[in-house]
Scaffold this active site. Structure first.
Site, PDB file in Angstrom:
ATOM      1  N   ASN A   1       0.828  -1.207   0.000  1.00 39.88           N
ATOM      2  CA  ASN A   1       0.000   0.000   0.000  1.00 39.88           C
ATOM      3  C   ASN A   1       0.862   1.255   0.000  1.00 39.88           C
ATOM      4  O   ASN A   1       2.037   1.224   0.330  1.00 39.88           O
ATOM      5  CB  ASN A   1      -0.958   0.015   1.194  1.00 39.88           C
ATOM      6  CG  ASN A   1      -0.311   0.486   2.470  1.00 39.88           C
ATOM      7  OD1 ASN A   1       0.370  -0.293   3.133  1.00 39.88           O
ATOM      8  ND2 ASN A   1      -0.513   1.734   2.843  1.00 39.88           N
ATOM      9  N   CYS A   2       0.231   2.350  -0.401  1.00 40.23           N
ATOM     10  CA  CYS A   2       0.856   3.676  -0.369  1.00 40.23           C
ATOM     11  C   CYS A   2      -0.257   4.685  -0.085  1.00 40.23           C
ATOM     12  O   CYS A   2      -1.280   4.337   0.470  1.00 40.23           O
ATOM     13  CB  CYS A   2       1.594   3.987  -1.672  1.00 40.23           C
ATOM     14  SG  CYS A   2       0.504   4.171  -3.100  1.00 40.23           S
ATOM     15  N   ARG A   3      -0.076   5.898  -0.499  1.00 43.79           N
ATOM     16  CA  ARG A   3      -1.078   6.936  -0.235  1.00 43.79           C
ATOM     17  C   ARG A   3      -2.332   6.737  -1.090  1.00 43.79           C
ATOM     18  O   ARG A   3      -3.447   6.789  -0.597  1.00 43.79           O
ATOM     19  CB  ARG A   3      -0.477   8.322  -0.494  1.00 43.79           C
ATOM     20  CG  ARG A   3      -1.434   9.467  -0.263  1.00 43.79           C
ATOM     21  CD  ARG A   3      -0.744  10.821  -0.430  1.00 43.79           C
ATOM     22  NE  ARG A   3      -1.708  11.903  -0.294  1.00 43.79           N
ATOM     23  CZ  ARG A   3      -2.364  12.441  -1.311  1.00 43.79           C
ATOM     24  NH1 ARG A   3      -2.166  12.004  -2.543  1.00 43.79           N
ATOM     25  NH2 ARG A   3      -3.216  13.429  -1.108  1.00 43.79           N
TER      26      ARG A   3
ATOM     27  N   VAL B   1      -3.967   4.486   1.402  1.00 43.70           N
ATOM     28  CA  VAL B   1      -4.320   5.048   2.700  1.00 43.70           C
ATOM     29  C   VAL B   1      -5.486   6.033   2.586  1.00 43.70           C
ATOM     30  O   VAL B   1      -6.326   6.117   3.486  1.00 43.70           O
ATOM     31  CB  VAL B   1      -3.085   5.709   3.352  1.00 43.70           C
ATOM     32  CG1 VAL B   1      -3.460   6.540   4.556  1.00 43.70           C
ATOM     33  CG2 VAL B   1      -2.076   4.641   3.746  1.00 43.70           C
TER      34      VAL B   1
END
Length: 101
Positions: A64-66, A93
């Site tokens: 995952n990332c932003r 996120v």
């Protein structure tokens, strides 16, 4: 690479599945908010510093990332390095904060 929604990921976490999660954001972003995935910045993957995750080469790795863009890049890079089962968290996120918390 496959994809998973934040709702699907949360359901798997709530079910107690043992998941290999990676958060590829920067440390400052991670400190602001994270949902428990260990921090492994994209820059480490780009510079091929993957010794710490080498053991996951043939396992499912959920990234995952932003927003889902850096994690998609991480999935593609890891696949080029021989990882066989990468999963991108769609929406990252931002989706997690909107839909889960």
């Amino acid at each position: 690479m496959t994809e998973i929604s934040v709702e699907q990921l949360k359901a798997r976490m709530d079910a107690g599945e043992k998941l290999n999660l990676l958060d590829v954001r920067e440390p400052s972003e991670y400190v602001e908010f994270n949902f428990g995935a260990p921090l492994f910045p994209l820059g480490k993957i780009q510079s091929m510093q993957i010794e710490d995750i080498e053991h996951l080469r043939n396992e499912e790795v959920i990234i995952n990332c932003r927003s889902g863009k850096r994690s998609m890049m991480a999935c593609m890079l890891l696949e080029q390095m021989g990882f066989t089962n990468t999963v991108n968290v769609v929406g990252g996120v931002l989706d997690w904060q909107e839909k889960i918390k």
